[in-house]
Design a protein around this motif. Structure first.
Motif, PDB file in Angstrom:
ATOM      1  N   LEU A  40       0.981  -1.230  -0.186  1.00  0.00           N
ATOM      2  CA  LEU A  40      -0.066  -0.189   0.072  1.00  0.00           C
ATOM      3  C   LEU A  40       0.874   1.291   0.038  1.00  0.00           C
ATOM      4  O   LEU A  40       0.626   2.127  -0.765  1.00  0.00           O
ATOM      5  N   LEU A  41       1.781   1.367   0.945  1.00  0.00           N
ATOM      6  CA  LEU A  41       2.944   2.338   0.986  1.00  0.00           C
ATOM      7  C   LEU A  41       3.455   2.615  -0.309  1.00  0.00           C
ATOM      8  O   LEU A  41       3.667   3.833  -0.857  1.00  0.00           O
ATOM      9  N   GLY A  42       3.959   1.359  -1.024  1.00  0.00           N
ATOM     10  CA  GLY A  42       4.781   1.792  -2.153  1.00  0.00           C
ATOM     11  C   GLY A  42       4.083   2.047  -3.343  1.00  0.00           C
ATOM     12  O   GLY A  42       4.264   2.846  -4.161  1.00  0.00           O
ATOM     13  N   GLY A  43       2.458   1.796  -3.425  1.00  0.00           N
ATOM     14  CA  GLY A  43       1.791   1.978  -4.453  1.00  0.00           C
ATOM     15  C   GLY A  43       1.391   3.402  -4.419  1.00  0.00           C
ATOM     16  O   GLY A  43       1.250   4.239  -5.520  1.00  0.00           O
ATOM     17  N   CYS A  44       1.126   4.037  -2.939  1.00  0.00           N
ATOM     18  CA  CYS A  44       0.733   5.415  -2.844  1.00  0.00           C
ATOM     19  C   CYS A  44       1.945   6.116  -3.259  1.00  0.00           C
ATOM     20  O   CYS A  44       1.950   7.474  -3.944  1.00  0.00           O
TER      21      CYS A  44
END
Length: 326
Positions: A45-49
């Motif tokens: 999630l952090l990487g995608g955001c």
């Protein structure tokens, strides 16, 4: 025609900057976002955001720089003598003799300089709305370009700061490790710390420590030749990672300083028509005639001619007079 050193700088420096911007885009989106956050850290999630947000930052950063670099600047003033002063309805610039201002520098040959026209000593022409010649984008900047230029100045430190934020703890640990290796390695001690030139070259005393960190990174890579290739440049101490963040930090500090100085210290010109003029603009008195009847003692009227002198005055923000009613 011989090429001046300024023209060489205008070609080389923007090419270096745009190359770094595209490299930083790759490093941020793939090395940090995909390879480090998603594949190594498994923070999906952090990487995608992070990838989505950095993409939104790099789009205006790249487009604004390419616009300022590749789009031709405003066309210079065409050659021609000054027009008659009676034909001008807008405020205009005059010299000490009251004549319309002209430019005799380089190849202008006495061309008229309309309001807010400046001479560029690099391009050797007079440009309307000229602000300054920027070697970083290799072009002249006019009033029409200032919004894009200020956008570039402000978005650069934001992009560098947010882009390097996820790897700062890891990078700080690697820099500390490289510095420790530089302090203990015999070759670095003999050839760098004991060399008097390390206090002078490579940025002076502060650059002495940066040079030691770079040599420490090189020593770490030489001492670990059998380590398998990591999934990301951030996993193991990598000199490319350190140089990318270091160069970006210097660029961010430079653009931040320019943005602050451009926003606070830029003078604003006020005229009756609201058009931007040079702060050094002289005023041209204009005489307006009006008539008003005046009664005499015997009851007859006499026409009295009134002369009104109007002035166009140039002021800055710090010199606006107080004209409020008392």
């Amino acid at each position: 025609m011989a090429i001046s050193r300024y023209q060489v700088v205008d070609c080389v420096l923007p090419a270096i900057i745009v190359s770094y911007i595209f490299w930083a885009c790759y490093f941020s989106l793939l090395e940090i976002g995909v390879f480090w956050l998603i594949r190594v850290q498994q923070k999906y999630l952090l990487g995608g955001c992070y990838v989505a947000f950095m993409t939104l930052l790099f789009i205006p950063l790249i487009s604004s720089f390419l616009y300022l670099w590749l789009v031709p600047p405003v066309m210079p003033m065409p050659p021609g003598p000054p027009p008659p002063k009676d034909s001008l309805v807008e405020p205009h610039e005059t010299n000490e003799n009251g004549d319309l201002a002209i430019c005799n520098r380089d190849h202008c040959n006495g061309n008229w300089k309309p309001p807010r026209t400046h001479h560029c000593s690099i391009c050797k022409v007079c440009r309307p709305g000229f602000d300054h010649h920027c070697h970083w984008v290799g072009s002249c900047l006019s009033l029409a370009d200032m919004n894009v230029f200020l956008c570039l100045l402000w978005i650069t430190p934001v992009t560098v700061g947010l882009g390097s934020l996820p790897i700062m703890p890891t990078l700080a640990h690697q820099v500390k490790e490289a510095y420790s290796v530089a302090q203990s390695d015999e070759w670095i001690i003999a050839n760098w710390w004991s060399w008097f030139g390390s206090w002078i070259f490579f940025g002076g005393p502060f650059g002495r420590y940066i040079g030691a960190v770079i040599l420490g990174y090189h020593t770490i890579a030489r001492q670990r030749p059998d380590i398998p290739k990591p999934l990301s440049m951030i996993e193991e101490p990598h000199l490319g990672t350190f140089l990318t963040i270091a160069f970006g930090s210097l660029l961010a500090l430079f653009t931040l300083a320019l943005g602050l100085s451009s926003d606070v210290h830029r003078p604003r010109a006020f005229t009756a028509g609201g058009s931007p003029l040079r702060p050094a603009m002289a005023y041209e008195p204009q005489e307006h005639n009006a008539t008003a009847p005046e009664s005499s003692e015997d009851g007859s009227t006499t026409e009295v001619r009134i002369f009104v002198i109007s002035e166009v005055v140039m002021v800055s923000d710090s010199a606006v007079p107080d004209i409020s009613p008392k």
